[in-house]
Design an enzyme around this catalytic site. Structure first.
Site, PDB file in Angstrom:
ATOM      1  N   HIS A 161     -12.499  52.851  70.613  1.00 36.84           N
ATOM      2  CA  HIS A 161     -11.547  53.331  69.607  1.00 36.84           C
ATOM      3  C   HIS A 161     -11.724  52.566  68.285  1.00 36.84           C
ATOM      4  O   HIS A 161     -10.833  51.829  67.861  1.00 36.84           O
ATOM      5  CB  HIS A 161     -10.132  53.123  70.170  1.00 36.84           C
ATOM      6  CG  HIS A 161      -9.078  53.968  69.559  1.00 36.84           C
ATOM      7  ND1 HIS A 161      -8.675  53.835  68.255  1.00 36.84           N
ATOM      8  CD2 HIS A 161      -8.321  54.965  70.067  1.00 36.84           C
ATOM      9  CE1 HIS A 161      -7.711  54.700  67.992  1.00 36.84           C
ATOM     10  NE2 HIS A 161      -7.478  55.396  69.080  1.00 36.84           N
ATOM     11  N   GLU A 263     -14.474  57.636  67.069  1.00 39.61           N
ATOM     12  CA  GLU A 263     -14.384  57.053  68.414  1.00 39.61           C
ATOM     13  C   GLU A 263     -15.270  57.775  69.426  1.00 39.61           C
ATOM     14  O   GLU A 263     -14.888  58.811  69.966  1.00 39.61           O
ATOM     15  CB  GLU A 263     -12.932  57.113  68.878  1.00 39.61           C
ATOM     16  CG  GLU A 263     -11.904  56.696  67.854  1.00 39.61           C
ATOM     17  CD  GLU A 263     -10.524  57.222  68.151  1.00 39.61           C
ATOM     18  OE1 GLU A 263     -10.262  57.638  69.299  1.00 39.61           O
ATOM     19  OE2 GLU A 263      -9.675  57.221  67.231  1.00 39.61           O
TER      20      GLU A 263
HETATM   21  O1  TA6 Z   1      -7.745  58.290  69.367  1.00 38.69           O
HETATM   22  C1  TA6 Z   1      -6.661  58.947  68.760  1.00 38.69           C
HETATM   23  C2  TA6 Z   1      -5.388  58.678  69.569  1.00 38.69           C
HETATM   24  O2  TA6 Z   1      -5.503  59.181  70.878  1.00 38.69           O
HETATM   25  C3  TA6 Z   1      -4.211  59.278  68.813  1.00 38.69           C
HETATM   26  O3  TA6 Z   1      -3.655  60.385  69.511  1.00 38.69           O
HETATM   27  C4  TA6 Z   1      -3.235  58.098  68.688  1.00 38.69           C
HETATM   28  O4  TA6 Z   1      -2.381  58.047  69.814  1.00 38.69           O
HETATM   29  C5  TA6 Z   1      -4.227  56.935  68.650  1.00 38.69           C
HETATM   30  O5  TA6 Z   1      -5.168  57.261  69.667  1.00 38.69           O
HETATM   31  C6  TA6 Z   1      -3.626  55.554  68.785  1.00 38.69           C
HETATM   32  O6  TA6 Z   1      -3.175  55.339  70.093  1.00 38.69           O
HETATM   33  P1  TA6 Z   1      -2.416  53.931  70.402  1.00 38.69           P
HETATM   34  O7  TA6 Z   1      -2.037  54.015  71.846  1.00 38.69           O
HETATM   35  O8  TA6 Z   1      -3.404  52.840  70.106  1.00 38.69           O
HETATM   36  O9  TA6 Z   1      -1.254  53.879  69.445  1.00 38.69           O
END
Ligand code: TA6
Length: 288
Positions: A161, A263
């Site tokens: 991520h 990501e």
């Molecule tokens: O990768 C995008 C995502 O899945 C979004 O939907 C948002 O939830 C982001 O990840 C951040 O997630 P987190 O659990 O780190 O706040």
């Protein structure tokens, strides 16, 4: 010394000046300073970490490169119902295993995860997880190794991520035109991307499926970032914008406007790894 440790971190220093810092918490890369092949002569920070991040292990880091495993997103299957969003790899304390490479070509370290009893209670499937982080002069590689000791098939998702630092309004991701994407802002409908370059001028949360495994983030007037991935068939582009971004308790003021998340991952599917087999998901980021 090219590799140094503290109680909670591992630092890598490349002979040409680039550097990486990894929190043992989540094996989260929280800093990567690099010059560029063509542009910036001195290393600059390439990742975004919110100044309101919890770096004490109480919450996953808001920024850097959080590791999503064994699920991506909220639990979708009954057997994962006890897991938190994005799984536990990003919120477990990893162990520094050893230095794999330490010369002019690069510096590489391996970290391993021995899941806590709490994580094992939520995900009883046996697995071995290791993470190899390799720093070159203008490049950062992060390889997630998943081994299944068996006896049963290990089913998981994995995603890196990555929060790329830069003015979000000037970022554009290519080549995604023609790909099918799941638009999580539009209730997870499936659409075909018709833009040559994908920007995040508005709230964006898109899962591109069957993606090519090589992407560029163009920043107007700044270094282009190349991202290559292996075994991650999807790529997510995310930026929460001012409204959703403003609601994130650990997002610094206007922090949403200083990153784009690109990501590589298995965001739309699960990997079924047979007993005694292993799997590697790789991301290689180069500052051009
Ligand atoms: O990768 C995008 C995502 O899945 C979004 O939907 C948002 O939830 C982001 O990840 C951040 O997630 P987190 O659990 O780190 O706040």
């Amino acid at each position: 010394m090219p590799v140094t440790q503290t109680e909670s971190t591992v630092q890598l220093i490349h002979p040409k000046g680039s550097s990486v810092e990894i929190l043992l918490y989540g094996a989260t890369v929280v800093s990567w300073k690099s010059a560029s092949v063509k542009g910036a002569a001195s290393p600059v920070e390439r990742l975004f970490v919110s100044s309101k991040s919890f770096l004490d292990g109480s919450k996953p880091v808001r920024g850097g490169i959080p590791i999503c495993f064994p699920i991506f997103g909220p639990p979708q299957r009954e057997e994962h119902s006890k897991l938190s969003q994005h799984g536990f790899a990003r919120s477990e304390v990893w162990t520094f295993d050893r230095v794999l490479l330490d010369d002019d070509a690069g510096v590489s370290v391996k970290l391993v995860l021995n899941p806590s009893p709490a994580a094992t209670a939520k995900f009883p499937n046996p697995f071995k997880l290791s993470y190899v982080v390799t720093l070159a002069e203008h490049q950062l590689s992060t390889d997630l190794h998943v081994e299944n000791p068996g006896p049963s098939t290990l089913t998981f998702q994995a995603l890196l991520h990555t929060y790329h630092r830069g003015p979000a309004q000037l970022a554009a991701v290519t080549p995604l035109k023609g790909l099918t994407y799941i638009d999580k802002v539009r209730d997870a409908g499936r659409f075909t991307e018709d833009r040559e370059a994908v920007d995040v001028h508005k709230f964006t949360d898109s899962v591109y499926v069957d993606a090519p495994g090589k992407y560029h983030i163009g920043w107007e007037g700044a270094d282009t970032v190349e991202i290559k991935s292996k075994n991650f068939n999807d790529v997510v582009v995310w930026n929460p914008g001012p409204v959703a971004g403003g609601k994130l308790a650990d997002m610094e003021e206007n922090g949403w406007d200083t990153f784009i998340c690109v990501e590589p991952g298995t965001a739309s599917y699960f990997v079924d790894l047979e007993a005694s087999k292993s799997w590697i998901g790789q991301q290689v980021i180069t500052i051009l």
